[in-house]
Design an enzyme around this catalytic site. Sequence first.
Site, PDB file in Angstrom:
ATOM      1  N   GLU A 298      92.929  83.885  51.152  1.00  0.00           N
ATOM      2  CA  GLU A 298      91.771  83.141  51.647  1.00  0.00           C
ATOM      3  C   GLU A 298      90.476  83.902  51.371  1.00  0.00           C
ATOM      4  O   GLU A 298      89.505  83.348  50.850  1.00  0.00           O
ATOM      5  CB  GLU A 298      91.926  82.899  53.157  1.00  0.00           C
ATOM      6  CG  GLU A 298      90.787  82.116  53.780  1.00  0.00           C
ATOM      7  CD  GLU A 298      90.794  80.659  53.339  1.00  0.00           C
ATOM      8  OE1 GLU A 298      91.756  79.958  53.645  1.00  0.00           O
ATOM      9  OE2 GLU A 298      89.832  80.231  52.689  1.00  0.00           O
ATOM     10  N   ASP A 302      87.504  82.655  48.801  1.00  0.00           N
ATOM     11  CA  ASP A 302      86.165  82.337  49.304  1.00  0.00           C
ATOM     12  C   ASP A 302      85.109  83.191  48.605  1.00  0.00           C
ATOM     13  O   ASP A 302      84.049  82.697  48.198  1.00  0.00           O
ATOM     14  CB  ASP A 302      86.087  82.586  50.821  1.00  0.00           C
ATOM     15  CG  ASP A 302      87.037  81.687  51.611  1.00  0.00           C
ATOM     16  OD1 ASP A 302      87.544  80.716  51.033  1.00  0.00           O
ATOM     17  OD2 ASP A 302      87.268  81.975  52.799  1.00  0.00           O
ATOM     18  N   SER A 553      89.796  74.899  51.747  1.00  0.00           N
ATOM     19  CA  SER A 553      89.299  76.272  51.799  1.00  0.00           C
ATOM     20  C   SER A 553      88.456  76.594  50.573  1.00  0.00           C
ATOM     21  O   SER A 553      87.586  77.457  50.626  1.00  0.00           O
ATOM     22  CB  SER A 553      90.467  77.255  51.806  1.00  0.00           C
ATOM     23  OG  SER A 553      91.076  77.270  53.058  1.00  0.00           O
TER      24      SER A 553
END
Length: 636
Positions: A298, A302, A553
Amino acid sequence: MMRMMIGTSLFFTAALCSSLVFGLPTSEHVVHEKRDGIPEHWTKISEASDDTPIDLRFALKQRNLERAQEYMREVSHPESENFGRFWTPQEVISTFAPSEEALSDTVQWLLQMGVASKRIAPSAGRNWVKVKSTVAEAEKLLDTTYSVYQDDEGTILVACESYAIPAGIRQHIDFVSPTIQFDPRMGTITKRNAKREAMRPKFKTVNIDSEPLELDSCSQLTTPACLRAIYGIPEEGEAVEGNSYGIVEFAPQSYNQVDLNGFFSVYTSNVPNDTAPIVNGIDGGYLSDDTGSGTRGESNLDLCYAMALVHPQNVTLYQVGDATFSNPATNNNLLDAIDGSYCTFEGGDNPDWDGIYPHDASVPGAYTGEPMCGTYNATNVISVSYGRNEIDRPPSYTTRECMEYMKLGLMGVTLMFSSGDTGVSGISGRCVKDNGAPTPVGSSYGKFNPLFPASCPWITSVGGSALPVNGSVGDREVVAYQFSPGGGFSNLFPLPDYQAAAIASYYSEHDPGYNSSRYKNSQAVRGFPDVAVASQDFITGIDGGFQAFTGTSAAAPTFGAMITLINGERIKAGKGPVGFLNEVLYAHPEIFNDIIEGHQSGCGTEGFHAVEGWDPASGLGAPSYGILKAVLMSLP
Ligand SMILES: *[C@@H]1O[C@H](CO)[C@@H](O)[C@H](O)[C@H]1NC(C)=O
Ligand SMILES: *[C@@H]1O[C@H](CO)[C@@H](O)[C@H](O)[C@H]1NC(C)=O
Ligand SMILES: *[C@@H]1O[C@H](CO)[C@@H](O)[C@H](O)[C@H]1NC(C)=O
Ligand SMILES: *[C@@H]1O[C@H](CO)[C@@H](O)[C@H](O)[C@H]1NC(C)=O
Ligand SMILES: *[C@@H]1O[C@H](CO)[C@@H](O)[C@H](O)[C@H]1NC(C)=O
């Protein structure tokens, strides 16, 4: 943003003095909150013993929250003459802080009930009153019975199933904790904490021979170059002071610089090796060396995209949580750290879910400092790719958190949250039974289970789109199809004005095909997401190689990057950041390429289908950067 601290003792003294003036609030207890049975996996094992210590917290009702919509409109509607005239933290506090009467009446009642004044502590922001108490005393104060409950994994909890407050005090109280909240204590480390369900992107390993991909493969693998081509995002940016782009990560997620370097070297032409985010560690926030997509995925995803898209603009990483405490679904410690108006005297707002510091120094990796409070400034745009089910916490807690996002909006912060990766079902594909309990993982029945904060009206909820199968850059995007992007209707939040016309038109022209046994079809509740952005197969540096990540995400940081770039242009033009976006987005649907193909899934259904105009599968559609910029630059 300036932080603001108010002397606790000053307020306390004032409260005690003024309370002498008010009459004693003696009245009958009235049930304040009640649950319909205890949640699945929990069993009552005994009565709680009288001398069990309890730190009771009374959440005092804030003032003027009913005017939130009006306030927000004033600073963020494109037609408002006060567009962009954001509030100071002082204005936020003075407008919303509970009344002095709420504090003094509550304290007065506690004293009258025999609670020693040295055990009563009001918070700096006047929002809470804390009482060091015992089960016996709490049972008397709240006219309830506390019991000990245990869940399947052995977690022990002291809670009750309903509680009451005197009628004369009720109007001042949002909720009291610990009471009916069934969730393991976060102060102690339990097995449950480690495996808490959270939004996680799906990933697959791709073998790439370290060559940038051609734009004609953007429907199979997404790169920064693909996103620039699909949305018209320029490559030559400029670093503008005071415009760093905020990305939030929760422990144990942690980015890895070597992975970022690998990504920058292959998939960007302009980001120098070793470019790093500014790391704002919150309450022990740390970077770990752990490998694997479960820990790095994650964060790497990002940051790869946030940094590639806004370079040379800085990116600020808010890295939340120490090595002993990980609750990716809790944002209150983050809010405390970036918003001094939100802090309490003792860190996170609710010991049931938020980190309470300092942590026990004997636990390795524990944060033993004071809880952070207004330590960092909020960046102009903050993107968060974590969430939970709206139903996971009591409505009082969830509403309060949503209202804090509203306050950040009033102060000029744009908040992006991913809309979720499980369609109309909740995290891990759980739906909701008629009795309110969650259905098993991946179940094919039950009520739809909207996500939060995606369902909060005061954030921008970012859903997932994709180029059509075998499609090319320039083709109209469809609803993401490798996973089911989150979207639907809130069970909690009413329809905001900015969305009223879009929802009315959605229902007047389309039959979503489900009745109230599946979801709240009143046409009077918040629908989400607001927008949809590319979300499939984002190539990401990981463990020295590359993997492709799929999920909303990926979408939220991408849309946040666009707003950060436009804020930079606005600042250069002598304007301010745009703040809360939704008023502008719904007033200017021409910003979007409408998505009309595809649908979600979940709870044994096809979820909602994309149609013309706003819909719960794709929101308003996918943004065109050029038009978005033109609209936002035209505003004062
Ligand atoms: C970016 O961050 C670095 C490190 O904190 C700082 O020195 C620099 O001034 C920042 N750049 C801008 C444009 O704010
Ligand atoms: C990037 O920097 C790191 C450490 O600073 C170094 O080890 C690595 O070789 C560099 N990579 C490239 C492609 O220059
Ligand atoms: C926050 O911003 C204010 C105003 O720009 C500045 O004075 C202050 O130093 C900043 N605080 C931090 C912690 O960066
Ligand atoms: C996409 O391309 C692949 C490979 O050429 C082909 O097998 C598949 O049928 C195509 N799918 C669609 C929906 O066109
Ligand atoms: C909703 O529709 C189902 C069939 O699709 C039906 O069995 C059920 O009775 C309906 N419920 C309500 C509240 O109308």
